[in-house]
Each structure stands twice: as structure tokens, then as C-alpha cells.
Design a protein around this motif. Structure first.
Motif, PDB file in Angstrom:
ATOM      1  N   VAL A   1     -14.992  97.180 -16.591  1.00  0.00           N
ATOM      2  CA  VAL A   1     -13.674  97.818 -16.586  1.00  0.00           C
ATOM      3  C   VAL A   1     -13.194  98.304 -17.952  1.00  0.00           C
ATOM      4  O   VAL A   1     -12.265  99.099 -18.022  1.00  0.00           O
ATOM      5  CB  VAL A   1     -12.592  96.893 -15.969  1.00  0.00           C
ATOM      6  CG1 VAL A   1     -12.882  96.634 -14.510  1.00  0.00           C
ATOM      7  CG2 VAL A   1     -12.445  95.613 -16.734  1.00  0.00           C
ATOM      8  N   LYS A   2     -13.824  97.849 -19.019  1.00  0.00           N
ATOM      9  CA  LYS A   2     -13.367  98.232 -20.366  1.00  0.00           C
ATOM     10  C   LYS A   2     -13.273  99.745 -20.566  1.00  0.00           C
ATOM     11  O   LYS A   2     -12.276 100.224 -21.119  1.00  0.00           O
ATOM     12  CB  LYS A   2     -14.277  97.604 -21.418  1.00  0.00           C
ATOM     13  CG  LYS A   2     -13.782  97.794 -22.829  1.00  0.00           C
ATOM     14  CD  LYS A   2     -14.688  97.075 -23.815  1.00  0.00           C
ATOM     15  CE  LYS A   2     -14.209  97.275 -25.236  1.00  0.00           C
ATOM     16  NZ  LYS A   2     -15.091  96.607 -26.195  1.00  0.00           N
ATOM     17  N   PRO A   3     -14.237 100.543 -20.131  1.00  0.00           N
ATOM     18  CA  PRO A   3     -14.115 101.999 -20.310  1.00  0.00           C
ATOM     19  C   PRO A   3     -12.907 102.606 -19.595  1.00  0.00           C
ATOM     20  O   PRO A   3     -12.475 103.697 -19.936  1.00  0.00           O
ATOM     21  CB  PRO A   3     -15.421 102.541 -19.718  1.00  0.00           C
ATOM     22  CG  PRO A   3     -16.378 101.402 -19.772  1.00  0.00           C
ATOM     23  CD  PRO A   3     -15.545 100.177 -19.581  1.00  0.00           C
ATOM     24  N   CYS A   4     -12.340 101.907 -18.628  1.00  0.00           N
ATOM     25  CA  CYS A   4     -11.202 102.429 -17.866  1.00  0.00           C
ATOM     26  C   CYS A   4      -9.906 102.407 -18.674  1.00  0.00           C
ATOM     27  O   CYS A   4      -8.912 102.989 -18.255  1.00  0.00           O
ATOM     28  CB  CYS A   4     -11.007 101.635 -16.576  1.00  0.00           C
ATOM     29  SG  CYS A   4     -12.393 101.797 -15.435  1.00  0.00           S
ATOM     30  N   GLY A   5      -9.883 101.768 -19.808  1.00  0.00           N
ATOM     31  CA  GLY A   5      -8.673 101.698 -20.607  1.00  0.00           C
ATOM     32  C   GLY A   5      -8.465 102.891 -21.511  1.00  0.00           C
ATOM     33  O   GLY A   5      -7.543 102.903 -22.324  1.00  0.00           O
ATOM     34  N   LYS A   6      -9.275 103.915 -21.365  1.00  0.00           N
ATOM     35  CA  LYS A   6      -9.241 105.024 -22.312  1.00  0.00           C
ATOM     36  C   LYS A   6      -8.634 106.311 -21.783  1.00  0.00           C
ATOM     37  O   LYS A   6      -8.424 107.241 -22.532  1.00  0.00           O
ATOM     38  CB  LYS A   6     -10.665 105.317 -22.791  1.00  0.00           C
ATOM     39  CG  LYS A   6     -11.288 104.150 -23.505  1.00  0.00           C
ATOM     40  CD  LYS A   6     -12.697 104.440 -23.919  1.00  0.00           C
ATOM     41  CE  LYS A   6     -13.279 103.213 -24.623  1.00  0.00           C
ATOM     42  NZ  LYS A   6     -14.671 103.343 -24.903  1.00  0.00           N
ATOM     43  N   MET A   7      -8.349 106.406 -20.506  1.00  0.00           N
ATOM     44  CA  MET A   7      -7.885 107.659 -19.909  1.00  0.00           C
ATOM     45  C   MET A   7      -6.528 107.475 -19.253  1.00  0.00           C
ATOM     46  O   MET A   7      -5.817 106.530 -19.525  1.00  0.00           O
ATOM     47  CB  MET A   7      -8.910 108.144 -18.879  1.00  0.00           C
ATOM     48  CG  MET A   7     -10.275 108.384 -19.436  1.00  0.00           C
ATOM     49  SD  MET A   7     -10.266 109.873 -20.436  1.00  0.00           S
ATOM     50  CE  MET A   7     -11.989 110.049 -20.773  1.00  0.00           C
ATOM     51  N   ASN A   8      -6.211 108.349 -18.303  1.00  0.00           N
ATOM     52  CA  ASN A   8      -4.965 108.321 -17.545  1.00  0.00           C
ATOM     53  C   ASN A   8      -4.834 106.987 -16.821  1.00  0.00           C
ATOM     54  O   ASN A   8      -5.695 106.615 -16.023  1.00  0.00           O
ATOM     55  CB  ASN A   8      -4.972 109.485 -16.554  1.00  0.00           C
ATOM     56  CG  ASN A   8      -3.787 109.483 -15.629  1.00  0.00           C
ATOM     57  OD1 ASN A   8      -3.624 108.568 -14.832  1.00  0.00           O
ATOM     58  ND2 ASN A   8      -2.963 110.505 -15.735  1.00  0.00           N
TER      59      ASN A   8
END
Length: 136
Positions: A83-90
Motif C-alpha cells: 500500500v505504500k505507493p498509494c500514498g503518492k497520488m489522489n
């Protein structure tokens, strides 16, 4: 502990509705603080975490950004890597994506069933007179 009893019949419906909302808020405020477990990617813990998370955070009126940050906070190990990459966008899109990824990787019912069967078959044999082991 509720601070109000039922409203008198002489109070109008809108006021009764407002009192009910205030009663709910007071009840929620008086609850003890919730501390959720962390999730490291163990499929056997996926539904435990998600049910607790939804009760404490997921169904709240908080923004998707706040919900995503909390979800990131409760994930460690393999789950955090997912889930870490999910903190970078909308935040709205990424919150939904993070939940979908966690379910896909760790909440798959087939994988959970397989893990439970493996736990049962790879465990120590249980003696017929060991009631506690049979329950556990």
C-alpha cells in the motif's frame, strides 16, 4: 453511558431528532480510545484488521486522505510494501486502490482457506483427551 433518557412527547420531531444526534455524539465521545492492531500481511489477520478498521475509521466521515493515512499507519511488512505507493497520488482514488490491493493480496477467500487448512494439517497432532487443544 447515555446522558439523556427518552425525550418528552411534547417536544417536536426535529428537536427530538437533534437530541438523538446529540445523544449519539455524547455516547461516542465517552467511549475509550480505540487502538487497532497492525497488519503485516498474514492472510489469517486480514478480516480481523479490516473489520476493526472499518468500525473505527473506514465508516467515519473523515476524508479519504485521512482514511488512507490511517490505513498506511496500520500496515507493516508485506502489507506496507503493497500500500505504500498509494500514498503518492489522489487520496480518494488511492484509498480505494489501497483497499483493493490489500483485499486482492491478503483477503482472497481461497488464500485464507488454504492458510487455515495448512495451519490445521501442519500443526501438532491433537490427542483425543486434550479438550483445550481441540478448542484452540
Amino acid at each position: 453511558m447515555s446522558f439523556y433518557t427518552s425525550a418528552p412527547a411534547s417536544i417536536s420531531k426535529p428537536v427530538q431528532s437533534e437530541l438523538a444526534v446529540q445523544r449519539q455524539l455524547l455516547d461516542i465521545i465517552s467511549l475509550p480510545k480505540t487502538c487497532l492492531m497492525t497488519f503485516d500481511g498474514n492472510t489469517m489477520d486480514y478480516w480481523v484488521l479490516m473489520n476493526a478498521y472499518d468500525s473505527a475509521v473506514g465508516r467515519s466521515s473523515a476524508s479519504d486522505g485521512v482514511k488512507l493515512n490511517r490505513l498506511l499507519q496500520y500496515c507493516t511488512g508485506k502489507a506496507a510494501q503493497v500500500v505504500k505507493p498509494c500514498g503518492k497520488m489522489n487520496a480518494t482514488e488511492e484509498y480505494a486502490r489501497a483497499r483493493a490491493l490489500l483485499k486482492e493480496r491478503f483477503g482472497n477467500n481461497y488464500m485464507i482457506s488454504e492458510a487455515e487448512v495448512k495451519r490445521l494439517t501442519d500443526g501438532q497432532p491433537i490427542k483425543s483427551n486434550d479438550g483445550q487443544a481441540l478448542r484452540g
